[in-house]
Write a protein that holds these residues in place. Structure first.
Motif, short mmCIF file in Angstrom:
data_model
loop_
_atom_site.label_atom_id
_atom_site.label_comp_id
_atom_site.label_asym_id
_atom_site.label_seq_id
_atom_site.Cartn_x
_atom_site.Cartn_y
_atom_site.Cartn_z
N ILE A 42 0.84 -1.17 -0.14
CA ILE A 42 -0.01 0.16 -0.26
C ILE A 42 0.77 1.36 0.13
CG2 ILE A 42 -1.69 1.36 1.40
CD1 ILE A 42 -3.08 -1.52 2.02
N GLU A 43 0.63 1.99 -1.08
CA GLU A 43 1.47 3.43 -0.94
C GLU A 43 0.69 4.67 -0.25
OE1 GLU A 43 4.45 3.76 -2.24
OE2 GLU A 43 4.52 1.70 -2.70
N ILE A 44 1.60 5.12 0.58
CA ILE A 44 1.03 6.19 1.57
C ILE A 44 0.80 7.36 0.44
CG2 ILE A 44 1.00 7.81 3.39
CD1 ILE A 44 2.19 5.49 4.85
N HIS A 61 -6.44 12.46 2.67
CA HIS A 61 -6.55 12.31 4.01
C HIS A 61 -7.70 11.34 4.42
CE1 HIS A 61 -4.05 15.39 4.82
NE2 HIS A 61 -4.57 16.30 4.45
N LYS A 62 -8.34 10.56 3.37
CA LYS A 62 -9.59 9.78 3.75
C LYS A 62 -8.86 8.30 3.73
CE LYS A 62 -13.45 12.27 1.80
NZ LYS A 62 -14.42 12.44 0.99
N GLY A 63 -7.56 8.28 3.20
CA GLY A 63 -7.08 6.87 3.03
C GLY A 63 -7.86 5.91 1.82
N LEU A 64 -7.75 4.62 2.29
CA LEU A 64 -8.45 3.81 1.39
C LEU A 64 -10.00 3.63 1.92
CD1 LEU A 64 -6.11 0.97 0.93
CD2 LEU A 64 -6.35 2.79 -0.67
N ASN A 65 -10.20 3.78 3.00
CA ASN A 65 -11.69 3.77 3.54
C ASN A 65 -11.68 4.60 5.05
OD1 ASN A 65 -14.30 3.17 4.63
ND2 ASN A 65 -14.31 1.16 3.26
N ASN A 66 -12.46 5.57 5.10
CA ASN A 66 -12.51 6.19 6.21
C ASN A 66 -13.77 6.25 6.97
OD1 ASN A 66 -14.28 7.60 4.71
ND2 ASN A 66 -13.81 9.79 5.22
N ARG A 67 -14.55 4.95 6.91
CA ARG A 67 -15.57 4.70 7.69
C ARG A 67 -15.24 4.36 9.39
NH1 ARG A 67 -17.88 -0.28 7.48
NH2 ARG A 67 -16.49 -1.16 5.93
N ASP A 68 -16.08 4.53 10.02
CA ASP A 68 -15.62 4.39 11.72
C ASP A 68 -15.92 3.26 12.00
OD1 ASP A 68 -18.00 5.00 11.85
OD2 ASP A 68 -17.94 6.86 13.21
N ASN A 69 -16.74 2.43 11.33
CA ASN A 69 -16.99 0.88 12.06
C ASN A 69 -16.08 -0.04 11.28
OD1 ASN A 69 -18.21 1.06 9.52
ND2 ASN A 69 -20.35 -0.04 10.15
N ALA A 129 -4.33 3.91 5.54
CA ALA A 129 -5.30 3.30 4.85
C ALA A 129 -6.60 3.45 5.77
CB ALA A 129 -4.94 1.98 4.56
N LEU A 130 -6.71 3.25 6.91
CA LEU A 130 -7.91 3.32 7.65
C LEU A 130 -7.95 4.45 8.88
CD1 LEU A 130 -7.73 -0.61 8.15
CD2 LEU A 130 -9.22 0.80 6.34
N PRO A 131 -8.20 5.58 8.49
CA PRO A 131 -7.87 6.70 9.25
C PRO A 131 -8.91 6.70 10.49
CG PRO A 131 -8.80 7.76 7.17
CD PRO A 131 -8.42 6.30 7.00
N ASN A 132 -10.24 6.44 10.42
CA ASN A 132 -11.06 6.11 11.34
C ASN A 132 -11.35 5.07 12.20
OD1 ASN A 132 -11.73 9.35 11.33
ND2 ASN A 132 -12.89 8.86 9.45
N ALA A 133 -10.55 4.18 11.77
CA ALA A 133 -10.50 2.75 12.34
C ALA A 133 -10.44 2.61 13.85
CB ALA A 133 -10.02 1.68 11.86
N HIS A 134 -10.98 1.51 14.48
CA HIS A 134 -10.75 1.32 15.92
C HIS A 134 -9.40 0.31 15.88
CE1 HIS A 134 -14.33 2.96 17.84
NE2 HIS A 134 -14.55 2.80 16.36
N PHE A 135 -8.25 0.38 16.66
CA PHE A 135 -7.29 -0.54 16.62
C PHE A 135 -7.04 -1.26 17.86
CE2 PHE A 135 -6.35 2.07 13.02
CZ PHE A 135 -5.66 1.07 11.87
N TYR A 136 -7.19 -2.50 18.05
CA TYR A 136 -6.90 -3.33 19.21
C TYR A 136 -5.86 -4.22 18.91
CZ TYR A 136 -11.13 -1.20 20.48
OH TYR A 136 -11.90 -0.13 20.89
N GLY A 137 -4.79 -4.12 19.83
CA GLY A 137 -3.55 -4.89 19.60
C GLY A 137 -3.67 -6.23 20.93
N LEU A 138 -3.44 -7.35 20.40
CA LEU A 138 -3.33 -8.47 21.36
C LEU A 138 -1.83 -9.08 21.52
CD1 LEU A 138 -6.26 -8.64 19.65
CD2 LEU A 138 -6.53 -10.68 21.33
N THR A 139 -1.39 -9.15 22.49
CA THR A 139 -0.10 -9.69 22.70
C THR A 139 -0.01 -10.84 23.79
OG1 THR A 139 1.92 -9.13 23.19
CG2 THR A 139 0.64 -7.93 24.27
#
Length: 1024
Positions: A388-390, A395-403, A426-436
């Protein structure tokens, strides 16, 4: 008996019921089983179910007869269990509970959805907690506690008395799993609608899904609870409140009760199982959903220790997010970082038949899915974001939905470099959860900006530590043992020397890299043929003596691909090539000729490789490793073979592959000869921490054999805050310090007992020191610890001075161990090594003589003094228990449980020694008979001759014993020469044997004695 019921009911049962009735804002109403408006053979309370169907389905309310049709259909699902098995019937019933079924009850016969439960408005349901519910199926049962929702029994609980120290929740669970009650089999129809079962004895609490074995039951706490809050009645009531409240039960039913298919070995068909969440998974999945719904903060970091089920946690969260109508059909993007993890996640999600699941195959496809606004659950690897090229101007990336919700597995490795930035763009309005599975190290702090929310203490939204996962029985502890100090490689001095050289010659970074690659001194030293030979010898010796007797398997981790191949040929020659296999990344090896290998042309470079390593690499081996590396299915098949205890494959040799995302519970021991650090080391060692139980043997721990001294300085090997990894790995040396002390503790139970006394005398003397159940349970708990220590150290020479004492204690333990499930956590079965040791040194006496002696003149037992009767009874009981304990046959277990009761009655003074002895004799006769019928104990030649002698004595009392002995020997000889397998059911067999018997009797002048002939022939038919 009255006291037992008093304890069980008033303390535990009523305590649980009162807590449910008293929950604020809840709707549990109480009914005693006697007052339920149902018959004993009914599963549903039809009246309540009908009311619910009418109130939740307007079309049924208009035509209440339709409710009867629905109930008729539900009964049909229940009946299916006898054909499909309980799990499949339970899965089918769940579709009804989840409103996935329709019936033509609408206008003009339109199909309408049938609602059995209102998940959105909890108060629209009818909740009943019932006590002592009577049910009649294959057997008659009284369930201690049943929770009904709308007349459907969703939860069944069994409680036990807390008066005996060894009784735990496992004794309640045993009623479901097996034994004489075996509810899931004997009362199977009642469990078709079941959501979960629970068990408690007032101190501990656990729950499990139908058909779950003991290791798959778990506690229900919260991750915040302090250690001291986790046992006792208050803890049980907290678990009841946390799990059995109406809201949680309905959430588990709606989003967490899953069905999956697992392979159990190549020869056995795949098995359908039901999965329920452990509390950390439930807690964290709910937190993710709550945060997404609130909209802030749009991120969170979850640290759940390696092995505690993160793949499932992501699956639960994804399902909950997809099911939530408020989120308007969201996209859940599950991001994993490696091919092996990718396949593990796919297996978890695929095995559970998740709807709307898309596996994204390429970077291009990923971009397309995101841009085209795909809904559902997408699984991808982080590296598919690489292309993916930035575009800074967009500013909308590839998809700016928030769900859009992104769940990233193994977050610590995934974010390195620009990949995290690409995801963010790519996903400016997404929620990000990291598991470790590993904590944040000081070096990695900044990489967690992507997930760790400032609002969360310590940057963790939810954490479930190593200690918690071991305490809850979600994983086992891992121990390490340093080996072969003379073969250690002093890495620090090599690094130091290298830095000195670089400084002396003023080398820049690029030159340093070139020099280290060329010199590769560490690699050269690690792979020196003499060293590899010595290590392979040690692995063979250790594996053969420590791992194989436990019926478990191992992994060998070596420096690089060359070392994999070296080790393969060294171990293969010593253990057999069918016991070892290599899994490595062949593609990147410097051995693939251009145009060779994968495109079908001949690949000549394996010869060059063979020459360089001076190893007999064959083209066949090389191609096989290439195929295993390149073909996901082949690799899966190989891993299935490794997981199968019957398969000869015992050791996997790896260097980088299978160190993460690889779950094989049968893996007990890792032979580590590669310098690993931080999360890679933590991940690798956790390959051994999965739970495993088979054939009555439970894996107590995982073991790392450390050839490099990786663990010698844990602080540098694991650069984490020491509090976060406290007790993650401990040396076996610590066990050696603890063993003598623990042995002393066990011997202290037997003051003044002469341990040189052999046979019954010694065992009886020792048993007299354990006169009550309480004392026996205390001894079992102490010996259980000793047994684990012994098993971990054995067969180290260190144990030699303690061997005789341990053997003696093990025999005493085995002689008083109850049969069946009583105190299953405290009275664990002994490990195979200990059993072998007992058997090698015990002449198991036969109870036959005792029975024969007493049966021939049953009145003789009245002439024994009471002391003699007790002594005879103790001796007979020890022998009988020894015979019954070795068998898993439920009929033998039932006899064993009868013996337990007899002894308890004698000890409580309810019966006299003579009644105890008579009860034992009855059981002994049944045991001998049952052994005959089941073939559990083949009848020996000696038995046959003795029994024939007895038969002749009874029938011909006037003959002298010498003649009888001659007759019997002659019959025995002739019958053996004439018989053949299955002679009894053949056409000629009976005739031949009768002829042989008659000739023998004629020879001794007994040919005319018809009674004797008939009795002897009947005996021969049954025993030869």
């Amino acid at each position: 008996m009255g006291e037992f019921m008093f304890n069980e009911q008033t303390v535990t049962e009523n305590g649980i019921i009162d807590r449910l009735k008293g929950l604020s804002g809840e709707h549990w109403k109480y009914h005693h089983g006697e007052n339920l408006p149902k018959r004993a053979q009914d599963i549903f309370v039809d009246e309540w179910l009908k009311d619910a169907l009418c109130s939740l389905n307007p079309d049924i309310a208009r035509q209440p007869d339709y409710a009867d049709e629905v109930i008729y259909k539900l009964r049909g699902v229940v009946l299916e269990a006898r054909h499909t098995g309980l799990v499949k019937a339970n899965e089918n019933f769940q579709e009804w509970l989840m409103a996935e079924k329709t019936l033509p009850f609408g206008e003009n016969g339109d199909h309408i959805t049938i609602n059995l439960i209102d998940f959105d408005n909890i108060e629209n349901n009818h909740f009943i907690v019932a006590q002592q519910v009577h049910y009649v199926a294959a057997t008659e049962v009284f369930f201690d506690i049943v929770l009904y929702v709308n007349g459907i029994p969703l939860v069944v609980g069994e409680v036990k008395t807390a008066t005996r120290p060894s009784v735990t929740w496992q004794d309640g669970a045993a009623d479901f799993i097996g034994g004489t009650k075996h509810y899931w089999k004997n009362a199977e129809p009642f469990f078709v609608p079941n959501l979960l079962c629970f068990a408690s004895e007032g101190r501990t609490f656990a729950y499990g899904a139908i058909n779950a074995g003991p290791k798959d039951w778990g506690p229900w706490h919260t991750t915040e609870q302090e250690e001291e809050q986790l046992t006792g009645m208050a803890s049980v009531l907290a678990s009841v409140e946390g799990l059995l409240n109406a809201r949680t039960l309905l959430q588990i039913l709606e989003s967490f009760a899953l069905f999956s298919t697992i392979k159990t070995g190549k020869k056995t068909p795949p098995k359908r199982i039901k999965l329920l969440p452990r509390y950390p998974q439930f807690e964290a999945a709910k937190q993710i959903v709550d945060r997404v719904k609130t909209g802030y903060p749009k991120k969170g970091l979850i640290w759940h220790f390696q092995g505690s089920g993160k793949s499932l946690l992501m699956l639960y969260a994804a399902r909950m997010l997809r099911a939530d109508n408020n989120l308007k059909n969201p996209t859940v993007l599950v991001v994993v970082d490696r091919r092996d993890l990718d396949s593990q996640i796919n297996e978890t999600f695929g095995g559970a038949d998740v709807k709307n699941l898309v596996k994204v195959q390429s970077c291009k496809k990923l971009g397309e899915h995101i841009e085209q606004d795909s809904r559902g659950i997408l699984i991808t690897t982080i590296f598919k974001f690489q292309d993916i090229e930035i575009d800074e101007s967009n500013h909308k990336g590839l998809n700016n939905r928030d769900n859009i919700i992104v769940l990233v597995d193994e977050a610590h490795r995934t974010q390195e470099g620009s990949l995290g930035d690409k995801m963010r763009w790519a996903l400016p309005n997404a929620h990000f959860y990291g598991l470790t599975g590993t904590p944040i190290s000081s070096i990695e702090r900044n990489t967690f900006k992507l997930f760790g929310a400032d609002e969360d203490p310590g940057r963790y939204m939810n954490r479930y530590s190593y200690k918690q996962s071991i305490r809850d029985g979600a994983t086992v502890a891992v121990k390490f043992e340093p080996r072969l100090a003379e073969l250690r490689v002093d890495r620090a001095s090599i690094d130091h020397e290298f830095e000195r050289l670089a400084e002396e010659h003023g080398l820049d970074n690029e030159e340093k890299t070139a020099l280290s690659t060329r010199a590769g001194k560490l690699a050269v030293m690690l792979k020196a043929p003499k060293r590899m030979e010595a290590i392979s010898d040690d692995i063979v010796e250790h594996f053969t003596s420590h791992v194989k007797p436990k019926r478990l398997k191992g992994m060998v981790v070596v420096y690089d691909r060359d070392a994999c191949v070296q080790m393969y040929y060294l171990l293969g020659q010593k253990l057999g090539f069918d016991t070892v296999e290599v899994v490595m990344n062949v593609d990147q090896a410097p051995i693939k000729a251009k145009g060779g290998g994968k495109d079908g042309k001949e690949n000549k470079d394996w010869r060059k490789w063979s020459k360089e390593l001076e190893l007999p690499i064959t083209e066949k081996d090389f191609q096989r490793w290439q195929e295993i590396d390149g073909d996901d299915q082949l690799q899966k098949d190989l891993i299935e073979s490794y997981k199968d205890p019957e398969n000869p494959l015992q050791l996997l040799i790896v260097t980088a592959k299978l160190l993460t995302g690889f779950d094989a519970p049968i893996c007990y021991c890792m032979y580590l000869d590669k310098p690993l650090r931080d999360h890679t080391l933590l991940q690798a060692m956790c390959r051994t921490n999965r739970l495993y139980e088979a054939n009555g043997m439970r894996k107590e721990m995982g073991l790392i054999i450390d050839y490099l001294g990786v663990f010698e300085n844990l602080r540098t090997a694991l650069a984490y805050n020491p509090d976060e990894i406290e007790g993650v790995v401990e040396g076996i040396e610590r066990f050696k310090e603890m063993l003598p002390e623990q042995l002393k503790k066990c011997l202290a139970f037997f003051p003044g007992v002469d341990r040189s006394l052999e046979g019954f005398e010694g065992i009886i003397a020792a048993q007299e020191c354990l006169p009550t159940n309480e004392k026996r349970d205390e001894f079992a708990a102490a010996f259980g610890v000793l047994s684990k220590l012994w098993s971990a150290i054995n067969p180290d020479p260190f144990l030699a001075p303690y061997r005789n004492d341990y053997k003696w204690l093990a025999q005493i333990y085995e002689s008083v161990r109850p049969i069946g499930q009583t105190g299953a956590l405290v009275w664990a079965a002994l490990g195979p090594e200990t059993i072998k040791m007992i058997h090698e040194n015990t002449d198991i006496k036969r109870i036959r003589n005792d029975i024969d002696e007493l049966v021939m003149d049953e009145h003789a037992i009245f002439t024994l003094t009471e002391k003699e009767q007790e002594k005879r009874a103790r001796r007979l009981e020890i022998d009988l228990m020894g015979r019954l304990r070795g068998s898993g046959n439920p009929e033998f277990v039932a006899l064993g449980e009868r013996l337990e009761k007899l002894r308890q009655q004698y000890e409580a003074g309810v019966i006299k020694a003579i009644d105890w002895l008579k009860g034992l004799l009855d059981t002994a006769k049944e045991t001998v008979e049952l052994e005959r019928q089941t073939g559990e104990r083949p009848v020996t030649e000696e038995d046959n001759v003795q029994a024939l002698t007895k038969l002749f004595m009874e029938t011909r009392p006037d003959r002298t014993p010498k003649v009888i002995q001659d007759v019997v020997e002659q019959i025995d000889k002739i019958v053996k020469a004439t018989r053949f397998d299955g002679w009894q059911n053949s056409a000629s067999g009976p005739r031949e044997i009768q002829k042989a018997l008659m000739l023998t009797l004629v020879q001794f002048g007994l040919g005319k004695d018809k009674e004797l002939f008939n009795k002897a022939y009947e005996y021969i038919k049954g025993h030869y």
